[in-house]
Design a protein around this motif. Structure first.
Motif, PDB file in Angstrom:
ATOM      1  N   LYS A 266      -7.267  37.920  12.128  1.00  0.00           N
ATOM      2  CA  LYS A 266      -8.511  38.514  12.606  1.00  0.00           C
ATOM      3  C   LYS A 266      -8.772  39.789  11.797  1.00  0.00           C
ATOM      4  N   HIS A 267      -8.983  39.616  10.508  1.00  0.00           N
ATOM      5  CA  HIS A 267      -9.055  40.766   9.607  1.00  0.00           C
ATOM      6  C   HIS A 267     -10.292  41.635   9.851  1.00  0.00           C
TER       7      HIS A 267
ATOM      8  N   ALA B 292       6.074  63.786  27.727  1.00  0.00           N
ATOM      9  CA  ALA B 292       5.429  64.059  26.444  1.00  0.00           C
ATOM     10  C   ALA B 292       6.028  63.160  25.363  1.00  0.00           C
ATOM     11  N   TRP B 293       7.354  62.987  25.394  1.00  0.00           N
ATOM     12  CA  TRP B 293       7.989  62.096  24.418  1.00  0.00           C
ATOM     13  C   TRP B 293       7.614  60.644  24.690  1.00  0.00           C
ATOM     14  N   LEU B 294       7.534  60.239  25.958  1.00  0.00           N
ATOM     15  CA  LEU B 294       7.139  58.864  26.276  1.00  0.00           C
ATOM     16  C   LEU B 294       5.742  58.552  25.743  1.00  0.00           C
ATOM     17  N   PHE B 295       4.833  59.510  25.891  1.00  0.00           N
ATOM     18  CA  PHE B 295       3.490  59.321  25.347  1.00  0.00           C
ATOM     19  C   PHE B 295       3.550  59.155  23.832  1.00  0.00           C
ATOM     20  N   TYR B 296       4.320  60.017  23.187  1.00  0.00           N
ATOM     21  CA  TYR B 296       4.489  59.941  21.732  1.00  0.00           C
ATOM     22  C   TYR B 296       5.063  58.584  21.328  1.00  0.00           C
ATOM     23  N   PHE B 297       6.091  58.132  22.015  1.00  0.00           N
ATOM     24  CA  PHE B 297       6.727  56.859  21.680  1.00  0.00           C
ATOM     25  C   PHE B 297       5.783  55.677  21.916  1.00  0.00           C
ATOM     26  N   SER B 298       4.915  55.785  22.916  1.00  0.00           N
ATOM     27  CA  SER B 298       3.980  54.690  23.200  1.00  0.00           C
ATOM     28  C   SER B 298       3.040  54.429  22.032  1.00  0.00           C
ATOM     29  N   LYS B 299       2.796  55.447  21.215  1.00  0.00           N
ATOM     30  CA  LYS B 299       1.907  55.277  20.065  1.00  0.00           C
ATOM     31  C   LYS B 299       2.496  54.315  19.037  1.00  0.00           C
ATOM     32  N   TYR B 300       3.835  54.249  18.971  1.00  0.00           N
ATOM     33  CA  TYR B 300       4.470  53.309  18.053  1.00  0.00           C
ATOM     34  C   TYR B 300       4.380  51.886  18.593  1.00  0.00           C
ATOM     35  N   ILE B 301       4.505  51.733  19.904  1.00  0.00           N
ATOM     36  CA  ILE B 301       4.356  50.397  20.493  1.00  0.00           C
ATOM     37  C   ILE B 301       2.942  49.877  20.242  1.00  0.00           C
ATOM     38  N   GLU B 302       1.950  50.761  20.313  1.00  0.00           N
ATOM     39  CA  GLU B 302       0.555  50.355  20.133  1.00  0.00           C
ATOM     40  C   GLU B 302       0.250  49.878  18.717  1.00  0.00           C
ATOM     41  N   LEU B 303       1.130  50.139  17.776  1.00  0.00           N
ATOM     42  CA  LEU B 303       0.928  49.620  16.422  1.00  0.00           C
ATOM     43  C   LEU B 303       0.923  48.089  16.415  1.00  0.00           C
ATOM     44  N   LEU B 304       1.516  47.490  17.457  1.00  0.00           N
ATOM     45  CA  LEU B 304       1.518  46.031  17.564  1.00  0.00           C
ATOM     46  C   LEU B 304       0.110  45.468  17.714  1.00  0.00           C
ATOM     47  N   ASP B 305      -0.835  46.273  18.213  1.00  0.00           N
ATOM     48  CA  ASP B 305      -2.224  45.811  18.313  1.00  0.00           C
ATOM     49  C   ASP B 305      -2.698  45.287  16.963  1.00  0.00           C
ATOM     50  N   THR B 306      -2.466  46.082  15.919  1.00  0.00           N
ATOM     51  CA  THR B 306      -2.922  45.713  14.578  1.00  0.00           C
ATOM     52  C   THR B 306      -2.089  44.576  14.011  1.00  0.00           C
ATOM     53  N   VAL B 307      -0.798  44.581  14.294  1.00  0.00           N
ATOM     54  CA  VAL B 307       0.065  43.499  13.814  1.00  0.00           C
ATOM     55  C   VAL B 307      -0.419  42.155  14.360  1.00  0.00           C
ATOM     56  N   PHE B 308      -0.835  42.117  15.623  1.00  0.00           N
ATOM     57  CA  PHE B 308      -1.370  40.884  16.203  1.00  0.00           C
ATOM     58  C   PHE B 308      -2.640  40.445  15.484  1.00  0.00           C
ATOM     59  N   PHE B 309      -3.503  41.389  15.138  1.00  0.00           N
ATOM     60  CA  PHE B 309      -4.714  41.043  14.390  1.00  0.00           C
ATOM     61  C   PHE B 309      -4.352  40.368  13.070  1.00  0.00           C
ATOM     62  N   VAL B 310      -3.385  40.941  12.373  1.00  0.00           N
ATOM     63  CA  VAL B 310      -2.991  40.407  11.063  1.00  0.00           C
ATOM     64  C   VAL B 310      -2.381  39.017  11.205  1.00  0.00           C
ATOM     65  N   LEU B 311      -1.478  38.846  12.168  1.00  0.00           N
ATOM     66  CA  LEU B 311      -0.806  37.555  12.334  1.00  0.00           C
ATOM     67  C   LEU B 311      -1.765  36.473  12.803  1.00  0.00           C
ATOM     68  N   ARG B 312      -2.824  36.868  13.492  1.00  0.00           N
ATOM     69  CA  ARG B 312      -3.828  35.886  13.923  1.00  0.00           C
ATOM     70  C   ARG B 312      -4.994  35.799  12.952  1.00  0.00           C
TER      71      ARG B 312
END
Length: 315
Positions: free
Chosen positions: A138-139, A116-136
């Motif tokens: 792709k607004h 349950a905690w691993l699932f919760y923590f994975s949500k923070y890693i997924e924030l990188l999806d948006t960071v990649f959009f911004v750095l590339r």
């Protein structure tokens, strides 16, 4: 009046901290809701304001290798979480109906707390999806639906992991969501790998449909609670929130589906399918320019002759 409101907030805060499950207290980011709230506020501020302004006069970053590694790592990580959910109850002892949280310290209960905690923590890693959009830059990909989905899920799951970390019927939607992410990040990884993998991406148009099926499954499963004569789930408010979550996101993703595929606002301009995910755009048709040259995927090919003073001489 202000002091009274502040006093009530602090009283409620202390109550929540006392209700924190002892089995999850020592996990990172679980000591207080302040940490995760600051991280998520920082995420929203970066993707909406700081990031776009920093990138305004810069060239887009080339993150192809980074995104390939990231996406396929997320496939493996999410597949592991699905396996742990199954081994912690969903594939072993759960009935798939009124499954209560296990308050014991049995190996299976502790295993469910951990996943349950691993699932919760994975949500923070997924924030990188948006960071990649911004750095590339792709607004156009940074939509309200995207930001809301990525920011609200970890915030709500902090409360779930804090109060009811040992599974039960409230963890079904987490397992389904992780299954969807195995599929989703597989697609993203192949799309980032380049045009040679395009033939494996014929199922792009089904990605939103898979998301919609997810919310239907979650809503149907949790709705059983309202039809059971006796189901003493320990924190009933989570049942109501999960039903609201499934219904609300079904509506949002349905609207996206209508706008994208019914009204055609996101359909490709040509008959060729051009996948765009995680900021990668693949162009597969050749562009013809002067002097008998064809530009295809960034490579120059010369055809049947050479240019001399604006004329083409045959070879």
């Amino acid at each position: 009046m202000f002091q009274e409101v502040l006093s009530n907030i602090l009283t409620f805060y202390d109550y929540l901290l006392k209700r924190t499950d002892a089995r999850v207290r020592d996990y990172p980011l679980m000591q207080s809701p302040i940490q995760m709230t600051v991280i998520l506020l920082g995420y929203v501020i970066f993707v909406l304001y700081v990031g776009p302004r920093c990138m305004a006069n810069r060239k887009p970053f080339c993150l192809k290798t980074t995104m390939i590694v990231y996406n396929f790592s997320m496939v493996a990580f999410n597949a592991y979480i699905v396996y742990e959910f199954l081994m912690s109850g969903w594939g072993t002892t759960y009935t798939w109906r009124c499954d209560l949280c296990d308050p014991s310290s049995s190996p299976q209960a502790l295993r469910m707390v951990r996943v349950a905690w691993l699932f919760y923590f994975s949500k923070y890693i997924e924030l990188l999806d948006t960071v990649f959009f911004v750095l590339r830059k792709k607004h156009s990909q940074v939509t309200f639906l995207h930001i809301f989905h990525h920011s609200i899920l970890p915030w709500t799951w902090w409360w779930g992991v804090t109060l009811t970390p040992a599974g039960g019927m409230g963890s079904f939607h987490a397992m389904v969501n992780t299954c969807v992410h195995v599929i989703m990040y597989t697609y993203y990884g192949l799309a980032a790998a380049g045009p040679r993998f395009q033939k494996y991406l014929w199922w792009k148009k089904y990605m939103t449909a898979i998301q919609l099926i997810q919310f239907v499954l979650v809503s149907v499963h949790i709705s059983q609670y309202y039809l059971m004569e006796n189901c003493e789930y320990q924190v009933p408010i989570f049942i109501h929130l999960i039903l609201f979550y499934g219904t609300f996101f079904f509506i949002l993703f349905s609207n996206f589906w209508i706008q994208a595929y019914v009204k055609g606002k996101r359909l490709p301009a040509s008959t060729e399918d051009k996948p765009k995910q995680n900021g990668i755009t693949t162009v597969i048709e050749p562009v013809v320019v002067a002097n008998g040259k064809h530009l295809e995927n960034g490579t120059v090919h010369y055809t049947n002759g050479f240019a001399h003073n604006g004329k083409v001489k045959e070879v």
